[in-house]
Design an enzyme around this catalytic site. Structure first.
Site, mmCIF file in Angstrom:
data_model
loop_
_atom_site.group_PDB
_atom_site.id
_atom_site.type_symbol
_atom_site.label_atom_id
_atom_site.label_comp_id
_atom_site.label_asym_id
_atom_site.label_seq_id
_atom_site.Cartn_x
_atom_site.Cartn_y
_atom_site.Cartn_z
ATOM 1 N N HIS A 36 0.847 -1.201 0.000
ATOM 2 C CA HIS A 36 0.000 0.000 0.000
ATOM 3 C C HIS A 36 0.873 1.237 0.000
ATOM 4 O O HIS A 36 1.951 1.272 0.586
ATOM 5 C CB HIS A 36 -0.949 0.025 1.199
ATOM 6 C CG HIS A 36 -0.287 -0.192 2.517
ATOM 7 N ND1 HIS A 36 0.084 -1.443 2.953
ATOM 8 C CD2 HIS A 36 0.081 0.670 3.486
ATOM 9 C CE1 HIS A 36 0.656 -1.331 4.139
ATOM 10 N NE2 HIS A 36 0.682 -0.061 4.483
ATOM 11 N N HIS A 82 0.830 5.197 1.011
ATOM 12 C CA HIS A 82 0.154 6.241 1.774
ATOM 13 C C HIS A 82 0.214 7.555 1.005
ATOM 14 O O HIS A 82 1.280 7.944 0.517
ATOM 15 C CB HIS A 82 0.870 6.485 3.120
ATOM 16 C CG HIS A 82 0.828 5.331 4.062
ATOM 17 N ND1 HIS A 82 -0.125 5.204 5.038
ATOM 18 C CD2 HIS A 82 1.632 4.254 4.191
ATOM 19 C CE1 HIS A 82 0.091 4.108 5.737
ATOM 20 N NE2 HIS A 82 1.168 3.506 5.245
HETATM 21 P P1 AMP Z 1 1.420 0.594 7.416
HETATM 22 O O1 AMP Z 1 1.598 0.802 8.901
HETATM 23 O O2 AMP Z 1 2.356 1.374 6.576
HETATM 24 O O3 AMP Z 1 1.423 -0.884 7.096
HETATM 25 O O4 AMP Z 1 -0.012 1.155 7.072
HETATM 26 C C1 AMP Z 1 -1.186 0.434 7.233
HETATM 27 C C2 AMP Z 1 -2.266 1.436 7.313
HETATM 28 O O5 AMP Z 1 -3.497 0.770 7.134
HETATM 29 C C3 AMP Z 1 -2.348 2.166 8.661
HETATM 30 O O6 AMP Z 1 -2.152 3.544 8.461
HETATM 31 C C4 AMP Z 1 -3.735 1.820 9.165
HETATM 32 O O7 AMP Z 1 -4.356 2.899 9.801
HETATM 33 C C5 AMP Z 1 -4.458 1.442 7.897
HETATM 34 N N1 AMP Z 1 -5.585 0.543 8.084
HETATM 35 C C6 AMP Z 1 -5.608 -0.630 8.742
HETATM 36 N N2 AMP Z 1 -6.829 -1.184 8.668
HETATM 37 C C7 AMP Z 1 -7.585 -0.350 7.926
HETATM 38 C C8 AMP Z 1 -8.950 -0.370 7.481
HETATM 39 N N3 AMP Z 1 -9.783 -1.375 7.788
HETATM 40 N N4 AMP Z 1 -9.401 0.674 6.735
HETATM 41 C C9 AMP Z 1 -8.580 1.696 6.422
HETATM 42 N N5 AMP Z 1 -7.290 1.752 6.801
HETATM 43 C C10 AMP Z 1 -6.796 0.754 7.545
#
Ligand code: AMP
Ligand code: ZN
Length: 142
Positions: free
Chosen positions: A102, A104
């Site tokens: 993903h 950001h």
């Molecule tokens: P990372 O820490 O770079 O792996 O980012 C993962 C991101 O996914 C975090 O910023 C979380 O807040 C986000 N996240 C996790 N679950 C969900 C969800 N169900 N809907 C939207 N964002 C999510």
């Protein structure tokens, strides 16, 4: 498309859990982060389960980055932030918490003092939903 039944982002792609979707095409999906580092924080993912930046096949990575640019343009137009960070965490040591690639798209405000490892603090879902609609409205007019 290859999915992982236990992956939260694959579940979002399949609509098995809710999300605030802001852009979708055949190979990518963008939706709002529910623990936003700042207002307007969005995520862009491939519709293919690949765990991280180094594993990602080039075509899925390219498609994801192109969608991230579209989202960033819409975020720019909607919020006029001072800047936007485009961030990919690779590995737990870099604070990657979801192992489905993903990107950001993270709007910045001068003096927000946001650090690379921002905490996961749940946002206000109504506010996130409203912002999602505003960003979506600016998506196609660039
Ligand atoms: P990372 O820490 O770079 O792996 O980012 C993962 C991101 O996914 C975090 O910023 C979380 O807040 C986000 N996240 C996790 N679950 C969900 C969800 N169900 N809907 C939207 N964002 C999510
Ligand atoms: Zn997945």
């Amino acid at each position: 498309m290859t999915f992982d039944a236990d992956c939260i982002f694959c579940k979002i792609i399949k609509g098995e859990i809710p999300s605030f979707r802001i852009l979708e095409d055949g190979s990518t999906l963008a939706f709002m982060d529910i623990n936003p580092g700042n207002a307007g924080h969005a995520l862009v993912i491939p519709k293919y389960h690949t765990p991280d930046f180094l594993e990602a096949p080039e075509d899925w990575l390219s498609a994801t980055m192109v969608t991230a640019q579209k989202v960033a343009r819409a975020v720019e137009k909607t919020l006029e932030p001072h800047g936007i960070n485009i961030v990919v965490a690779h590995g737990a040591g870099a604070a990657q918490s979801v192992f489905h690639l993903h990107v950001h798209v993270l709007p910045r405000a001068e003096g927000d003092d946001l650090r690379l490892n921002w905490g996961l603090v749940p946002g206000d879902m109504d506010a996130i939903g409203e912002l999602a609609e505003r960003i979506k409205a600016n998506m196609g007019v660039l």
